[in-house]
Design a protein around this motif. Structure first.
Motif, PDB file in Angstrom:
ATOM      1  N   ALA A 232       0.732  -1.336  -0.072  1.00  0.00           N
ATOM      2  CA  ALA A 232      -0.062   0.172   0.060  1.00  0.00           C
ATOM      3  C   ALA A 232       0.878   1.173  -0.011  1.00  0.00           C
ATOM      4  CB  ALA A 232      -0.869   0.147   1.213  1.00  0.00           C
ATOM      5  N   SER A 233       1.868   1.312   0.715  1.00  0.00           N
ATOM      6  CA  SER A 233       2.784   2.221   0.810  1.00  0.00           C
ATOM      7  C   SER A 233       4.254   1.886   1.363  1.00  0.00           C
ATOM      8  CB  SER A 233       2.177   3.520   1.727  1.00  0.00           C
ATOM      9  OG  SER A 233       2.382   3.093   3.140  1.00  0.00           O
ATOM     10  N   VAL A 234       5.228   2.935   0.954  1.00  0.00           N
ATOM     11  CA  VAL A 234       6.522   2.601   1.296  1.00  0.00           C
ATOM     12  C   VAL A 234       6.951   4.099   2.026  1.00  0.00           C
ATOM     13  CG1 VAL A 234       9.056   2.338   0.585  1.00  0.00           C
ATOM     14  CG2 VAL A 234       7.161   1.084  -0.574  1.00  0.00           C
ATOM     15  N   ASP A 235       7.445   4.147   3.147  1.00  0.00           N
ATOM     16  CA  ASP A 235       7.951   5.287   3.786  1.00  0.00           C
ATOM     17  C   ASP A 235       9.353   5.691   3.179  1.00  0.00           C
ATOM     18  OD1 ASP A 235       5.752   5.156   5.306  1.00  0.00           O
ATOM     19  OD2 ASP A 235       6.659   5.250   7.179  1.00  0.00           O
ATOM     20  N   ASN A 236       9.786   6.580   3.685  1.00  0.00           N
ATOM     21  CA  ASN A 236      11.198   7.206   3.275  1.00  0.00           C
ATOM     22  C   ASN A 236      12.063   6.025   3.274  1.00  0.00           C
ATOM     23  OD1 ASN A 236      13.399   9.145   2.837  1.00  0.00           O
ATOM     24  ND2 ASN A 236      13.872   9.139   4.892  1.00  0.00           N
ATOM     25  N   LEU A 237      12.885   5.925   2.075  1.00  0.00           N
ATOM     26  CA  LEU A 237      13.821   5.080   2.102  1.00  0.00           C
ATOM     27  C   LEU A 237      15.388   5.696   1.759  1.00  0.00           C
ATOM     28  CD1 LEU A 237      14.603   1.887   1.729  1.00  0.00           C
ATOM     29  CD2 LEU A 237      13.955   2.329  -0.661  1.00  0.00           C
ATOM     30  N   SER A 238      16.206   5.984   2.678  1.00  0.00           N
ATOM     31  CA  SER A 238      17.287   6.676   2.300  1.00  0.00           C
ATOM     32  C   SER A 238      18.504   5.601   2.670  1.00  0.00           C
ATOM     33  CB  SER A 238      17.667   7.588   3.310  1.00  0.00           C
ATOM     34  OG  SER A 238      16.556   7.539   4.648  1.00  0.00           O
TER      35      SER A 238
END
Length: 171
Positions: free
Chosen positions: A56-62
């Motif tokens: 459904a979603s992917v948060d910040n990927l740093s």
């Protein structure tokens, strides 16, 4: 619905970085890493609820450190909290240089998955039972992260995000 322990959803996935996985700098491509992380998160979500799930979603990927050609990628995924039909999965990624025998942190992210019934509609998922202090901290923060995701996705008004507002507004 009976709850399930967070530890029961724990997944470890390992991949070897081959030439086809790298960019012109000899580093693992971000898209390939996201692909592998999505697979690990999907397995953790499905293990928790025993239903097919979708992202459904992917948060910040740093990216803290690049993972080089020939290194091994270690991905750990575990559910942090379940809402009605969605689940938040926490992922941690390390690279391992087998030649020089050291591991290094590469990434951390949160993915959200939704469980689906046979017709492809969202279905309820079991609640998460926490056991360790870290699991409890991740569980407690999950509601604030969810509210932030909903605000950024235009599905919640900032004024309705009471858990998130409590971090910034002292009454």
């Amino acid at each position: 619905m009976e709850g399930r322990k967070a530890s029961e959803s724990f997944i470890i996935m390992n991949e070897l970085v081959l030439p086809n996985d790298t960019n012109t700098f000899g580093n693992l491509m971000g898209g390939r890493l996201m692909y592998w992380m999505d697979i690990a998160a999907s397995m953790a979500a499905a293990r928790h609820c025993n239903f097919p799930c979708m992202t459904a979603s992917v948060d910040n990927l740093s990216f803290k450190n690049a993972i080089k050609l020939g290194n091994v990628v270690h991905i750990e995924a575990k559910i942090t909290r379940a809402f009605n039909t969605s689940m938040e999965i926490h992922l941690k990624v390390w690279g391992e240089d087998m030649l020089h025998q050291y591991r290094y942190e590469s990434n951390e992210a949160y993915f959200t998955f939704v469980a689906l019934d046979p017709t492809g509609k969202p279905r309820s998922v079991p609640p998460v039972i926490t056991e360790t202090e870290q699991e409890k901290q991740l569980f407690d923060g999950a509601l604030r992260r969810r509210q932030l995701r909903l605000i950024l996705g235009g599905k919640m008004k900032p004024d309705d995000a009471n858990e998130l507002k409590a971090l910034f507004i002292k009454e």
